[in-house]
Design a protein around this motif. Structure first.
Motif, short mmCIF file in Angstrom:
data_model
loop_
_atom_site.label_atom_id
_atom_site.label_comp_id
_atom_site.label_asym_id
_atom_site.label_seq_id
_atom_site.Cartn_x
_atom_site.Cartn_y
_atom_site.Cartn_z
N TRP A 52 0.83 -1.20 0.00
CA TRP A 52 0.00 0.00 0.00
C TRP A 52 0.87 1.26 0.00
O TRP A 52 0.62 2.18 -0.76
CB TRP A 52 -0.93 -0.03 1.21
N LEU A 53 1.89 1.28 0.85
CA LEU A 53 2.78 2.44 0.94
C LEU A 53 3.44 2.77 -0.39
O LEU A 53 3.52 3.93 -0.78
CB LEU A 53 3.89 2.18 1.97
N TRP A 54 3.91 1.76 -1.08
CA TRP A 54 4.63 2.00 -2.34
C TRP A 54 3.70 2.46 -3.45
O TRP A 54 4.18 2.97 -4.47
CB TRP A 54 5.46 0.79 -2.73
N ARG A 55 2.40 2.33 -3.27
CA ARG A 55 1.45 2.85 -4.26
C ARG A 55 1.07 4.30 -3.98
O ARG A 55 0.40 4.93 -4.79
CB ARG A 55 0.19 1.98 -4.29
N GLN A 56 1.47 4.84 -2.85
CA GLN A 56 1.13 6.21 -2.48
C GLN A 56 2.08 7.19 -3.17
O GLN A 56 3.22 6.85 -3.45
CB GLN A 56 1.21 6.40 -0.96
N SER A 57 1.58 8.39 -3.39
CA SER A 57 2.43 9.43 -3.96
C SER A 57 2.17 10.73 -3.20
O SER A 57 1.10 10.92 -2.63
CB SER A 57 2.14 9.62 -5.45
N ALA A 58 3.16 11.57 -3.20
CA ALA A 58 3.04 12.87 -2.53
C ALA A 58 2.34 13.83 -3.47
O ALA A 58 2.84 14.13 -4.56
CB ALA A 58 4.42 13.39 -2.15
N HIS A 59 1.16 14.28 -3.08
CA HIS A 59 0.42 15.28 -3.86
C HIS A 59 -0.68 15.86 -2.99
O HIS A 59 -0.99 15.33 -1.92
CB HIS A 59 -0.17 14.66 -5.12
N GLY A 60 -1.25 16.93 -3.44
CA GLY A 60 -2.37 17.54 -2.72
C GLY A 60 -1.92 18.38 -1.54
O GLY A 60 -0.73 18.60 -1.32
N GLN A 61 -2.89 18.82 -0.79
CA GLN A 61 -2.62 19.63 0.38
C GLN A 61 -2.81 18.77 1.63
O GLN A 61 -3.35 17.68 1.57
CB GLN A 61 -3.54 20.84 0.39
N THR A 62 -2.39 19.30 2.78
CA THR A 62 -2.39 18.52 4.01
C THR A 62 -3.39 19.06 5.01
O THR A 62 -3.30 20.22 5.41
CB THR A 62 -0.98 18.55 4.63
N ASP A 63 -4.32 18.21 5.43
CA ASP A 63 -5.28 18.57 6.46
C ASP A 63 -4.90 17.80 7.73
O ASP A 63 -5.39 16.69 7.97
CB ASP A 63 -6.70 18.24 6.02
N VAL A 64 -4.00 18.38 8.50
CA VAL A 64 -3.47 17.72 9.70
C VAL A 64 -4.59 17.44 10.70
O VAL A 64 -4.71 16.33 11.22
CB VAL A 64 -2.36 18.59 10.35
N PHE A 65 -5.42 18.43 10.97
CA PHE A 65 -6.46 18.28 11.99
C PHE A 65 -7.46 17.18 11.62
O PHE A 65 -7.76 16.32 12.44
CB PHE A 65 -7.19 19.61 12.22
N ALA A 66 -7.97 17.21 10.41
CA ALA A 66 -8.98 16.21 10.01
C ALA A 66 -8.41 14.80 10.07
O ALA A 66 -9.11 13.87 10.48
CB ALA A 66 -9.50 16.51 8.60
N ALA A 92 0.31 22.51 7.63
CA ALA A 92 -1.14 22.34 7.50
C ALA A 92 -1.60 23.32 6.43
O ALA A 92 -1.58 24.53 6.64
CB ALA A 92 -1.82 22.62 8.82
N THR A 93 -2.00 22.81 5.29
CA THR A 93 -2.34 23.68 4.15
C THR A 93 -3.80 23.58 3.73
O THR A 93 -4.21 24.21 2.76
CB THR A 93 -1.44 23.35 2.95
N ARG A 94 -4.59 22.79 4.45
CA ARG A 94 -6.01 22.64 4.12
C ARG A 94 -6.79 22.47 5.41
O ARG A 94 -6.28 21.98 6.40
CB ARG A 94 -6.19 21.42 3.22
N GLY A 95 -8.06 22.84 5.38
CA GLY A 95 -8.89 22.74 6.58
C GLY A 95 -8.41 23.75 7.60
O GLY A 95 -8.18 24.92 7.29
N LEU A 96 -8.23 23.30 8.84
CA LEU A 96 -7.67 24.19 9.87
C LEU A 96 -6.18 24.37 9.57
O LEU A 96 -5.46 23.38 9.47
CB LEU A 96 -7.83 23.58 11.26
N THR A 97 -5.75 25.60 9.43
CA THR A 97 -4.35 25.85 9.12
C THR A 97 -3.64 26.65 10.20
O THR A 97 -2.42 26.72 10.19
CB THR A 97 -4.21 26.59 7.77
#
Length: 168
Positions: A52-66, A92-97
């Motif tokens: 599963w990990l090796w299928r992941q890629s870094a993209h999008g924004q980060t919603d730490v709180f959610a 934290a770049t999305r949701g609560l920042t």
């Protein structure tokens, strides 16, 4: 790539009887194991997590709180300690920042039930967020101080700090 490899090694340091899941967090979060909340530490579970990990890629924004709030919703056994290990760029770049809002709201929801440890993968990872979020939630933090190519070198050493959570 180095974080995936290091996390694979960290998983294999789990104790017999430990249970785990792996969560990717971006705009939305996803779990390695969707059929059950937790898998017993075993070579088969580690291999499934690796796949599963090796299928992941870094993209999008980060919603730490959610993402952290979602982890709190996972079923837990009150007789067992629960440790959340967050590997992050610390932004934290999305949701609560706002740092203070993330720290205050998560800590209030958590009420000390879950220990939070964080590892920042880059030297500029948000030290304030990691320090206060882990301090308020019975954990600790560290961050990579080297080049991005060596980002995961401290992961295994840092994770040893909570390998035996009852004694920590």
């Amino acid at each position: 790539r180095s974080c995936r490899k290091a996390l694979s090694g960290v998983l294999r340091q789990l104790n017999t009887g430990d249970r785990f899941n792996v969560v990717a967090f971006r705009d939305k979060f996803s779990y390695a194991f969707t059929d059950v909340a937790w898998r017993e530490a075993s070579e088969a579970a580690f291999e499934a997590a690796d796949d599963w990990l090796w299928r992941q890629s870094a993209h999008g924004q980060t919603d730490v709180f959610a993402t952290l709030r979602g982890v709190l919703a996972m079923p837990r056994d009150p007789a067992r300690p629960m440790v959340v290990f967050v590997v992050t760029d610390g932004e934290a770049t999305r949701g609560l920042t706002r740092n203070a809002e993330i720290i205050t709201r998560f800590s209030a929801l958590n009420e000390g039930l879950v220990s939070v440890y964080m590892y920042g993968v880059k030297e500029t990872a948000n030290a304030y967020l990691m320090d206060m979020l882990t301090r308020c939630n019975r954990g600790g933090w560290a961050r990579n101080s080297g080049s991005r190519w060596r980002t995961a070198e401290g992961l295994a050493e840092f994770s040893a700090r909570f390998a035996k959570p009852v004694l920590s």
